[in-house]
Design a protein around this motif. Structure first.
Motif, mmCIF file in Angstrom:
data_model
loop_
_atom_site.group_PDB
_atom_site.id
_atom_site.type_symbol
_atom_site.label_atom_id
_atom_site.label_comp_id
_atom_site.label_asym_id
_atom_site.label_seq_id
_atom_site.Cartn_x
_atom_site.Cartn_y
_atom_site.Cartn_z
ATOM 1 N N ARG A 5 8.093 -3.844 -5.777
ATOM 2 C CA ARG A 5 9.342 -4.588 -5.577
ATOM 3 C C ARG A 5 8.992 -5.942 -4.998
ATOM 4 N N TYR A 177 17.035 2.091 -7.236
ATOM 5 C CA TYR A 177 16.414 0.801 -6.944
ATOM 6 C C TYR A 177 17.387 -0.295 -7.388
ATOM 7 N N SER A 183 16.151 0.471 -1.301
ATOM 8 C CA SER A 183 16.403 1.621 -2.160
ATOM 9 C C SER A 183 17.199 2.688 -1.408
#
Length: 199
Positions: A5, A177, A183
């Motif tokens: 991420r 996500y 998350s």
């Protein structure tokens, strides 16, 4: 499997790089293509998939396509977002010009990644959720504790209400996500998110 991420740009839009067996799938490359390339490392990218067409999710598309020569996938209902003029910070004035493959609801194979796409209009007309194994990429449709705004150029509150009813039927074991923020799990959201609890 590895999920990188990397929040990008002024709005800290989550770009995700899904890696498995030496291959990579790029989700929502919003900005800073060179940084995304560094995160890809030695993996071989096989495609870019967009949860929707808003500027903060797409500005690095052309740079990545030029570098890797990979296909782009987006729902065609957001095509107009590539052309509409909006009041945005200067870094988000550009839209991508690379051709894209139209997404629709159902299974989708991109390289070795067996995905499932759900049409989830509301935040935008062409918003989608993308499922991979136990993971659900929700873009700006569903966040931890809230949902995406609908007062956008092609947003629709009625469509969002139907979308949220649809999401309630998804597997609660999904790890979510989102396009911004941290998350969560769908199971957690089903019992805590006020927009999913609302009748």
């Amino acid at each position: 499997m590895d999920i990188v991420r990397t929040p990008q740009g002024l709005y800290k839009t989550n770009c995700y790089i899904l890696k498995e067996n030496g291959y990579a799938l790029i989700i929502d490359p919003g900005f800073h293509g060179h940084r995304i390339m560094r995160e890809i490392e030695e993996a071989k990218p096989v495609g870019i998939i967009l949860t929707h067409g808003h500027a903060d999710h797409i500005c690095a598309v052309d740079a990545l396509v030029e570098h890797y020569h990979i296909p782009v996938y987006m729902h065609p209902m957001d095509d107009e977002l590539l052309r509409v003029k909006r009041r945005m910070p200067s870094g988000y004035k550009e839209r991508f010009t690379s051709p894209y493959i139209a997404l629709g609801e159902g299974p989708l194979q991109i390289g070795p990644f067996s995905l499932h796409v759900w049409e989830v209009p509301g935040h935008s007309a062409g918003s989608v959720c993308i499922g991979y194994q136990h993971i659900l990429f929700t873009g700006d449709t569903l966040f931890k504790g809230t949902v995406g705004k609908v007062n956008t150029y092609n947003g629709n509150p009625v469509a969002m209400k139907a979308t949220l009813e649809k999401i309630k039927t998804f597997n609660p074991a999904y790890v979510v996500y989102p396009g911004h923020g941290t998350s969560t799990t769908l199971g957690h959201e089903l019992v805590t998110n006020p927009y999913l609890l609302a009748p």
